[in-house]
Design a protein around this motif. Structure first.
Motif, mmCIF file in Angstrom:
data_model
loop_
_atom_site.group_PDB
_atom_site.id
_atom_site.type_symbol
_atom_site.label_atom_id
_atom_site.label_comp_id
_atom_site.label_asym_id
_atom_site.label_seq_id
_atom_site.Cartn_x
_atom_site.Cartn_y
_atom_site.Cartn_z
ATOM 1 N N UNK A 58 0.835 -1.203 0.000
ATOM 2 C CA UNK A 58 0.000 0.000 0.000
ATOM 3 C C UNK A 58 0.871 1.254 0.000
ATOM 4 N N UNK A 59 1.972 1.229 0.744
ATOM 5 C CA UNK A 59 2.893 2.367 0.708
ATOM 6 C C UNK A 59 3.418 2.591 -0.702
ATOM 7 N N UNK A 60 3.589 1.490 -1.450
ATOM 8 C CA UNK A 60 4.041 1.614 -2.833
ATOM 9 C C UNK A 60 3.046 2.355 -3.708
ATOM 10 N N UNK A 61 1.750 2.191 -3.428
ATOM 11 C CA UNK A 61 0.724 2.918 -4.178
ATOM 12 C C UNK A 61 0.879 4.417 -3.965
ATOM 13 N N UNK A 62 1.015 4.821 -2.711
ATOM 14 C CA UNK A 62 1.175 6.248 -2.409
ATOM 15 C C UNK A 62 2.440 6.804 -3.067
ATOM 16 N N UNK A 63 3.531 6.017 -3.047
ATOM 17 C CA UNK A 63 4.788 6.489 -3.638
ATOM 18 C C UNK A 63 4.686 6.607 -5.153
ATOM 19 N N UNK A 64 4.113 5.589 -5.804
ATOM 20 C CA UNK A 64 4.025 5.599 -7.268
ATOM 21 C C UNK A 64 3.157 6.744 -7.763
ATOM 22 N N UNK A 65 2.059 7.030 -7.055
ATOM 23 C CA UNK A 65 1.143 8.080 -7.468
ATOM 24 C C UNK A 65 1.567 9.466 -6.981
ATOM 25 N N UNK A 66 2.434 9.521 -5.954
ATOM 26 C CA UNK A 66 2.689 10.792 -5.297
ATOM 27 C C UNK A 66 1.471 11.251 -4.537
ATOM 28 N N UNK A 67 0.741 10.310 -3.954
ATOM 29 C CA UNK A 67 -0.521 10.604 -3.265
ATOM 30 C C UNK A 67 -0.258 10.891 -1.793
ATOM 31 N N UNK A 68 -0.842 11.955 -1.255
ATOM 32 C CA UNK A 68 -0.676 12.210 0.178
ATOM 33 C C UNK A 68 -1.220 11.053 1.011
ATOM 34 N N UNK A 69 -0.502 10.672 2.048
ATOM 35 C CA UNK A 69 -0.907 9.504 2.827
ATOM 36 C C UNK A 69 -2.117 9.749 3.713
ATOM 37 N N UNK A 70 -2.555 11.015 3.817
ATOM 38 C CA UNK A 70 -3.773 11.277 4.587
ATOM 39 C C UNK A 70 -5.028 11.052 3.745
ATOM 40 N N UNK A 71 -4.866 10.683 2.477
ATOM 41 C CA UNK A 71 -6.003 10.495 1.572
ATOM 42 C C UNK A 71 -6.342 9.006 1.506
ATOM 43 N N UNK A 72 -7.472 8.562 2.081
ATOM 44 C CA UNK A 72 -7.758 7.121 2.171
ATOM 45 C C UNK A 72 -8.021 6.492 0.816
ATOM 46 N N UNK A 73 -7.959 5.154 0.792
ATOM 47 C CA UNK A 73 -8.117 4.372 -0.431
ATOM 48 C C UNK A 73 -9.383 3.519 -0.350
ATOM 49 N N UNK A 74 -9.877 3.106 -1.522
ATOM 50 C CA UNK A 74 -11.028 2.208 -1.593
ATOM 51 C C UNK A 74 -10.530 0.769 -1.638
ATOM 52 N N UNK A 75 -11.148 -0.079 -0.843
ATOM 53 C CA UNK A 75 -10.847 -1.513 -0.839
ATOM 54 C C UNK A 75 -11.822 -2.209 -1.786
ATOM 55 N N UNK A 76 -11.279 -2.909 -2.776
ATOM 56 C CA UNK A 76 -12.090 -3.623 -3.760
ATOM 57 C C UNK A 76 -12.174 -5.101 -3.385
#
Length: 334
Positions: A58-76
């Motif tokens: 999951x940390x890799x998702x934030x790094x690859x996108x440059x997404x702030x870690x305070x922004x939650x994700x959807x679980x599929x």
């Protein structure tokens, strides 16, 4: 205003291009099981999937996108029956899940004790965003993987969402393990998000399921979202600046203007450079929205245009989702 952080510097990966066939699905599931990031088609947009139980993935998702870690994700999830493992669903949530899953609806519900998800997925909140996608390829990968996948849109954070594999590669090639090419996404805008954590159902993000349909299924009106702090969103897609092309975005443009690429909608836009829907069909316009933004941005660069202008779109049905995306694309970026 908080801006998306740039993608972290990291060694370049050789991003695999996989076909949406049994071999490609099996390879995607194997990469995900090994902690890799795989872009998958859904009926809404392409998602950047990772094992939702793995902090590292999951940390890799934030790094690859440059997404702030305070922004939650959807679980599929592969099946609605799995939702109870991760969240606490009340009667309204179950009614909506039964009516619209699989499909372009995300429900935000309280986290269940012992859920096993990475805390990065929820950004430390006591709630979780759950969805069961309808796209056959996404469902096949979920079944083959055998677990929950965190999957925000597969693009650099804050930029135009991807509705084709080519869009994914334009933004994330070399940063993710693979993209599974399932063709163009049919709905074309992200899922509708309904919050069910404070005793009333709230529309937190307009999306690919019209809010009128949600209200009909509930037999009640949706409440509006509470005010959102850009540093503490309660759901994905709530940041004030989002979905942005390189060019500035202008709204409510009814005629051509020098230095602006004009995107029309419906009648009276014969002089437009391109259109979301010549017939004024909101379903067609939603499906075309992000692809048109990509095309208009490329045309603006080639012309040296300063902006992209959009004709007015009715704020009903899927038009509400379209206008939500356009208003965030037009928001100040810093």
């Amino acid at each position: 205003m908080t801006m998306p952080i740039p993608p972290a510097e990291s060694p370049q990966l050789q991003t695999e291009r996989l076909r949406a066939d049994p071999a490609g699905i099996a390879r995607a599931a194997a990469l995900l099981a090994a902690g890799g990031l795989v872009a998958l088609p859904t009926e809404t947009v392409y998602g950047l999937a990772a094992d939702a139980r793995s902090d590292l993935a999951v940390a890799g998702v934030f790094a690859a996108k440059g997404r702030p870690r305070f922004n939650p994700l959807i679980v599929h999830l592969a099946d609605a029956a799995l939702a109870d493992q991760y969240g606490v669903l009340d009667g309204v949530a179950r009614r909506l899940a039964q009516a619209f899953w699989p499909g372009p609806l995300t429900l935000i519900v309280p986290l269940r004790d012992g859920h096993g998800l990475s805390p990065l997925v929820t950004a430390g909140l006591a709630s979780v965003a759950l969805r069961v996608p309808a796209h056959g390829t996404a469902r096949a990968v979920l079944a083959a993987f055998g677990g929950p996948l965190a999957a925000p849109s597969a693009n650099p954070s804050g930029r135009i969402s991807p509705t084709t594999a080519a869009h994914v590669l334009a933004g994330l090639d070399g940063r993710i393990a693979a993209v599974l090419d399932g063709g163009a996404c049919g709905v074309g805008v992200e899922s509708t998000i309904i919050g069910l954590t404070d005793g009333v159902p709230r529309l937190l993000r307009a999306g690919g399921l019209a809010s009128e349909a949600v209200e009909a299924a509930m037999g009640a009106r949706l409440h509006p979202a509470l005010p959102v702090d850009d540093t503490r969103p309660t759901a994905p897609g709530q940041l004030s600046s989002h979905y942005a092309p390189g060019a500035a975005v202008l709204l409510g443009m009814r005629a051509p203007r020098a230095g602006v690429v004009w995107v029309g909608f419906g009648a009276g836009c014969d002089a437009a450079d391109m259109t979301l829907s010549a017939s004024g069909d909101l379903t067609e316009a939603a499906a075309n929205l992000f692809a048109t933004l990509h095309r208009a941005d490329a045309l603006a660069r080639s012309r040296g245009a300063v902006a992209i202008g959009f004709a007015p779109v009715p704020d009903t049905g899927l038009g509400r989702a379209i206008n939500d995306r356009l208003s965030r694309a037009a928001a100040p970026r810093g």
